[in-house]
Design an enzyme around this catalytic site. Structure first.
Site, mmCIF file in Angstrom:
data_model
loop_
_atom_site.group_PDB
_atom_site.id
_atom_site.type_symbol
_atom_site.label_atom_id
_atom_site.label_comp_id
_atom_site.label_asym_id
_atom_site.label_seq_id
_atom_site.Cartn_x
_atom_site.Cartn_y
_atom_site.Cartn_z
ATOM 1 N N GLY A 77 34.474 14.675 5.927
ATOM 2 C CA GLY A 77 33.594 13.879 6.786
ATOM 3 C C GLY A 77 33.790 12.378 6.761
ATOM 4 N N SER A 119 31.405 5.420 6.903
ATOM 5 C CA SER A 119 30.889 6.798 6.794
ATOM 6 C C SER A 119 30.088 7.008 5.518
ATOM 7 C CB SER A 119 32.051 7.801 6.784
ATOM 8 O OG SER A 119 32.756 7.772 7.992
ATOM 9 N N ILE A 134 29.576 16.333 7.862
ATOM 10 C CA ILE A 134 30.148 16.560 9.196
ATOM 11 C C ILE A 134 29.033 16.903 10.166
ATOM 12 C CG2 ILE A 134 31.514 18.225 10.512
ATOM 13 C CD1 ILE A 134 33.295 18.576 8.096
ATOM 14 N N TYR A 185 16.561 12.130 18.601
ATOM 15 C CA TYR A 185 17.397 12.936 17.700
ATOM 16 C C TYR A 185 17.691 14.290 18.350
ATOM 17 C CZ TYR A 185 19.526 14.218 13.266
ATOM 18 O OH TYR A 185 20.429 14.583 12.291
ATOM 19 N N LYS A 216 19.893 20.547 12.286
ATOM 20 C CA LYS A 216 19.692 20.168 10.877
ATOM 21 C C LYS A 216 18.692 21.104 10.194
ATOM 22 C CE LYS A 216 22.390 16.535 10.326
ATOM 23 N NZ LYS A 216 23.682 16.711 9.619
ATOM 24 N N ILE A 276 21.435 5.247 9.160
ATOM 25 C CA ILE A 276 22.494 4.323 8.715
ATOM 26 C C ILE A 276 23.447 4.165 9.896
ATOM 27 C CG2 ILE A 276 24.397 3.974 7.089
ATOM 28 C CD1 ILE A 276 22.972 5.838 5.120
ATOM 29 N N ALA A 301 28.905 8.419 13.914
ATOM 30 C CA ALA A 301 28.113 9.539 14.449
ATOM 31 C C ALA A 301 26.752 9.043 14.938
ATOM 32 C CB ALA A 301 27.925 10.613 13.377
HETATM 33 P P1 NAD Z 1 30.468 9.583 10.580
HETATM 34 O O1 NAD Z 1 30.771 9.500 12.050
HETATM 35 O O2 NAD Z 1 31.039 8.554 9.717
HETATM 36 O O3 NAD Z 1 30.853 11.019 10.008
HETATM 37 C C1 NAD Z 1 30.743 12.199 10.788
HETATM 38 C C2 NAD Z 1 31.978 13.003 10.476
HETATM 39 O O4 NAD Z 1 31.927 14.267 11.138
HETATM 40 C C3 NAD Z 1 33.261 12.299 10.951
HETATM 41 O O5 NAD Z 1 34.141 12.098 9.880
HETATM 42 C C4 NAD Z 1 33.850 13.286 11.941
HETATM 43 O O6 NAD Z 1 35.272 13.315 11.925
HETATM 44 C C5 NAD Z 1 33.275 14.590 11.421
HETATM 45 N N1 NAD Z 1 33.403 15.666 12.389
HETATM 46 C C6 NAD Z 1 32.858 15.757 13.624
HETATM 47 N N2 NAD Z 1 33.311 16.877 14.239
HETATM 48 C C7 NAD Z 1 34.127 17.505 13.352
HETATM 49 C C8 NAD Z 1 34.899 18.696 13.384
HETATM 50 N N3 NAD Z 1 34.946 19.470 14.486
HETATM 51 N N4 NAD Z 1 35.618 19.031 12.292
HETATM 52 C C9 NAD Z 1 35.609 18.262 11.184
HETATM 53 N N5 NAD Z 1 34.914 17.101 11.094
HETATM 54 C C10 NAD Z 1 34.183 16.738 12.175
HETATM 55 O O7 NAD Z 1 28.859 9.607 10.501
HETATM 56 P P2 NAD Z 1 27.869 9.808 9.261
HETATM 57 O O8 NAD Z 1 26.588 9.236 9.721
HETATM 58 O O9 NAD Z 1 28.492 9.336 8.009
HETATM 59 O O10 NAD Z 1 27.680 11.386 9.234
HETATM 60 C C11 NAD Z 1 27.853 12.169 8.060
HETATM 61 C C12 NAD Z 1 26.709 13.164 7.935
HETATM 62 O O11 NAD Z 1 25.508 12.440 7.650
HETATM 63 C C13 NAD Z 1 26.408 13.996 9.170
HETATM 64 O O12 NAD Z 1 26.063 15.301 8.766
HETATM 65 C C14 NAD Z 1 25.187 13.318 9.754
HETATM 66 O O13 NAD Z 1 24.413 14.167 10.574
HETATM 67 C C15 NAD Z 1 24.481 12.956 8.479
HETATM 68 N N6 NAD Z 1 23.398 11.963 8.563
HETATM 69 C C16 NAD Z 1 23.639 10.744 9.105
HETATM 70 C C17 NAD Z 1 22.621 9.806 9.157
HETATM 71 C C18 NAD Z 1 22.858 8.444 9.752
HETATM 72 O O14 NAD Z 1 21.867 7.786 10.123
HETATM 73 N N7 NAD Z 1 24.096 7.977 9.884
HETATM 74 C C19 NAD Z 1 21.355 10.112 8.641
HETATM 75 C C20 NAD Z 1 21.130 11.364 8.088
HETATM 76 C C21 NAD Z 1 22.174 12.298 8.061
#
Ligand code: NAD
Length: 261
Positions: A20, A26, A99, A162, A169, A198, A202
């Protein structure tokens, strides 16, 4: 103090797989850096050729044993990553699944209007791939291990914009519970970390994300936003021996925003 106590949080000699990382912003990057700071060696994946240079730039700053492509929707790619883990290390100590994906057309509309295809794709990438990773990790976690997923409070409560990711989720959190129960007898612990908003790649797909950030900073008793370093600190703890009696937890990393109505 005994040697076991002083080394409770030490990850020296541990091998972890980080799924991810998109770039330096990230959540997975913050976690990978924290794992590395505690002495772990990592395997890292990238989504596709477009993402590769951004992920490689992060991987260069880590003790990274391998960098492999992994689109969880491409048949065989996830399996090939675990084949590499087996060939290189023979075992796996921990795995981070950070991811998520939902097609923009479905993410930006009402949940009740989401298409069957869009819903299925979001579920497959963001939830079922966690179960697949758990299944592939299981035979490699011979001495026990830890699986981490990343969720968000929009699973439990309606968070404006969302949308489709809410039910996705919620399913991921249920998957974490079942995986924790199923894998517990093998000493494999399973958790979901739940950061507040954050600004990541994504997150930029969520409409009016700035409003989410403003609300979080205003509501959180600490009045500050979570960072990827905060996520890394919790992740490194959860995969360490210090957390060996914990499994099936959902821990908010949000300065207390989840306490507020
Ligand atoms: P990010 O964009 O840095 O990471 C998302 C990752 O998902 C990327 O590396 C992307 O390549 C990967 N991805 C998407 N489709 C894919 C696929 N088909 N195969 C493999 N990888 C795939 O964003 P992030 O915010 O760091 O997200 C990481 C996790 O944190 C996610 O599960 C997201 O829902 C969760 N999250 C994010 C937040 C926020 O506010 N950023 C808050 C709570 C939870």
């Amino acid at each position: 103090m005994s040697d076991t106590q002083t080394r409770l949080f030490d990850l020296t000699g541990r091998n972890g797989l980080v799924l991810g990382i998109a770039n330096e912003h990230s959540i997975a990057t913050g976690c990978a850096r924290a794992f590395a700071a505690q002495g772990a060696t990592l395997g890292v994946t990238y989504l596709n050729d477009k993402a590769k240079p951004h992920v490689a730039a992060v991987a260069e700053s880590l003790p990274c044993a391998f960098l492999l492509p992994c689109d969880v929707q491409k048949p065989g790619e996830l399996e090939a990553v675990f084949d590499e883990v087996k060939a290189r290390w023979g075992k796996l100590d921990f795995l981070l699944h950070a991811i998520a994906f939902a097609p923009a057309a479905d993410l930006h509309g009402r949940v009740i209007d989401s298409s069957s295809e869009g819903f299925a794709k979001a579920m497959d990438v963001s939830c079922h791939s966690f179960l697949s990773a758990a299944r592939l990790a299981e035979p490699l976690m011979t001495g026990g291990g830890t699986l981490l997923a990343v969720t968000y409070q929009g699973s439990e409560r309606v968070v404006p914009h969302y949308n489709l990711m809410g039910p996705v989720k919620a399913a991921l959190e249920s998957a974490v519970r079942y995986a924790a129960a199923e894998l517990g007898p093998k000493g494999i612990r399973v958790h979901a970390m739940s950061p507040g908003p954050i600004a990541t790649r994504a997150a930029s797909g969520i409409e009016k994300f700035d409003e989410l950030l403003d609300t979080a900073a205003r509501q959180a008793p600490e009045h500050r936003l979570a960072t990827i370093e905060d996520c890394g600190a919790l992740a490194a703890f959860l995969v360490s021996d210090g957390a060996k009696m914990l499994t099936g937890t959902f821990i908010p990393i949000d300065g207390g925003q989840h306490l507020l109505a």
